[in-house]
Each structure stands twice: as C-alpha cells, then as structure tokens.
Enzyme design. Structure first.
Site, PDB file in Angstrom:
ATOM      1  N   TYR A 213      15.760 -16.143  50.825  1.00 46.19           N
ATOM      2  CA  TYR A 213      14.363 -16.337  51.592  1.00 46.19           C
ATOM      3  C   TYR A 213      13.608 -17.017  50.554  1.00 46.19           C
ATOM      4  O   TYR A 213      12.872 -18.431  51.204  1.00 46.19           O
ATOM      5  CB  TYR A 213      14.161 -15.549  52.565  1.00 46.19           C
ATOM      6  CG  TYR A 213      12.994 -15.715  53.471  1.00 46.19           C
ATOM      7  CD1 TYR A 213      13.402 -16.937  54.331  1.00 46.19           C
ATOM      8  CD2 TYR A 213      11.613 -15.117  52.691  1.00 46.19           C
ATOM      9  CE1 TYR A 213      12.362 -17.106  55.097  1.00 46.19           C
ATOM     10  CE2 TYR A 213      10.795 -15.268  53.986  1.00 46.19           C
ATOM     11  CZ  TYR A 213      10.438 -16.834  54.581  1.00 46.19           C
ATOM     12  OH  TYR A 213       9.895 -16.640  55.498  1.00 46.19           O
TER      13      TYR A 213
ATOM     14  N   SER B 216       5.790 -19.888  52.565  1.00 46.13           N
ATOM     15  CA  SER B 216       5.480 -18.821  52.537  1.00 46.13           C
ATOM     16  C   SER B 216       4.849 -18.521  51.209  1.00 46.13           C
ATOM     17  O   SER B 216       5.338 -18.399  50.850  1.00 46.13           O
ATOM     18  CB  SER B 216       6.613 -17.692  53.516  1.00 46.13           C
ATOM     19  OG  SER B 216       6.376 -16.400  53.517  1.00 46.13           O
TER      20      SER B 216
END
Length: 264
Positions: free
Chosen positions: A157, A144
């Site tokens: 995350y 990501s």
C-alpha cells in the site's frame, strides 16, 4: 454554503463513500456540477441525488471500476458527451490492506496497484489532455502519509501511494506550461470504510484513534485549495512533521515509526 464553484465541473473518483463522497458533497454545496465515479451503482446514485439537492446543478454518475482500462475509456467518452470542460479532477479511488508483505497474495498486490496507481494514471492522462486543450484545470491526487512514512504491514500500500506522490510531482512539471495545476493530498488515517478491508481486526484503528481524521474535514480542506498553487496538503500536522523528520533523520524516523506509527 457559497456559490464559489457555480458553473464549475468537478470529477470525483471513489465518490460512493469515504473522502470521495465528502468531496463530492462539499463541491456540490458550493454550486459545482459534479461527475461521480465509483463501482457501486446503488451508493453512487444516492450520492448523486444528495449532490443535486445541494447544488441544484446537473449531476452525473458513472459506474466504473478504476482498475479496468476499458471501463475508464468508456467513462471518459461518456464524460465528454455531457460536458465540454472539466475544472477539477479529484482522484480518491483506491484501497489498501495491512499485512506482512511476504504473506500477501500476489494477486492482491497487483489489484492494489491497478486501482491505486495504474487506473489513476490512465484516467488522469485522459482528463489531463482535456485540461491541456482548455489551458486550465487542476488535478488533485490522493496519496497518503503512508507514502512518506514507512510503517509495518503496509509495504504494498505504501509503495502504491509513494508512486502516486512521485507521479504527481512529475506531472505537475509537465502540465505547468499548459496552465494545469497538480496537487497531492497525503492524509494520515481517515475514518472511512477503507479500514473494513485494510484493518479487519480493528486493532490499528483502535491504536491510532487520536490521529484519525474526519472525512468531511479532509474534504473541506481539499476543496478550500481548489484553484490554488499548493503542491501538497499533508494532514494531520503531527504526521506531516514526522514525515519531514523522516526525510532529515531516517534512522530516528524508523525508530519513531516503529514506536508510534506501526501499531497494526
């Protein structure tokens, strides 16, 4: 739709929704035999039916929680029963939650790393061995932009995605002598069910709306690079540029992140 993936086998985790769903259908549309993995049986069966209609090729689905090593073992054994080779593995499974780290429940952090990192690594290890024996194959891991550019309320995350990126970088070197390729895909925000958990208030989605990617567009780009030597796919270009800037000028990057990318 072309037949560019006819007689190729594509394994997709997190295939019941979002990017995984789109990649499964994009692959099937090009003639691939797809093997779909996710937790939701009903959704998985629906995607499998759509994929078979598109490809006309065999389609397989296995209900699996990617945070459970025993289930991963069982699914891998089932995969080798239905196919003798795997050409592409696309690891899309995972989740996130946006919350200040000091306020997060440690069990949520553990669950995130189990699904996003450890499950991905363990399954990749099994498929990677198969590809080493084949002397060919490609592994595509979803990191990501959060793993490259820090933003508030995403410490856990972001850390999980940074782990995926670096794992992929090392794995690429280890598997290169065996003819197996590794690519990391690092998207910015994508309009999927991810935000149902990560951003329950809807504020983040609202604030970054102009940057949000369409999962079908992401899927097309990923499948386009099947078989290539590309190391990373960083999208959109605006956030990819921010990631490069952050590496060169981290102090300026912090300021820009707080101003433009931390609107959670």
């Amino acid at each position: 739709m072309s037949d560019s993936l006819r007689n190729k086998v594509v394994v997709v985790t997190g295939a019941s929704s979002g990017i995984g769903h789109s990649i499964a259908l994009e692959s099937a549309g090009r003639g691939a035999t797809v093997i779909l993995i996710a937790r939701n049986k009903e959704k998985l069966e629906k995607v499998a039916a759509e994929a078979h209609e598109l490809s006309g090729a065999p389609t397989y689905s296995f209900v699996t929680d990617m945070s459970e090593s025993e289930q991963i073992d069982a699914t891998f054994k089932d995969i080798v029963k239905v196919t003798k080779h795997v050409d592409y593995l696309v690891n899309c499974a995972g989740f996130g939650k946006f919350e200040n780290f000091v306020e997060m429940d440690r069990r949520e952090v553990t669950a995130m790393f189990q699904a996003n990192v450890l499950g991905l690594m363990y399954f990749t290890r099994l498929i990677g061995r198969l590809m080493m024996d084949q002397k060919t194959g490609q592994i595509i891991n979803f990191g990501s932009m959060a793993g490259k550019v820090p933003t508030v309320k995403s410490a856990a995350y972001s850390a999980s995605k940074a782990a995926v990126i670096q794992f992929s970088n090392v794995l690429r070197l280890e598997l290169k002598p065996f003819g197996v390729k590794v690519m990391t895909v690092n998207p910015g925000p994508v309009y999927t069910n991810f935000f149902n958990i990560a951003d329950k208030s809807g504020e983040y989605v609202k604030n970054v709306e102009r940057y949000i990617l369409d999962p079908d567009d992401v899927a097309w780009q990923v499948v386009h690079f099947f078989g290539s030597n590309k190391r990373e796919l960083n999208i959109p270009l605006s956030l990819a540029a921010l990631a490069k800037l952050y590496n060169l000028f981290p102090s300026i990057g912090d300021k820009l992140s707080l101003k433009f990318a931390s609107r959670k």
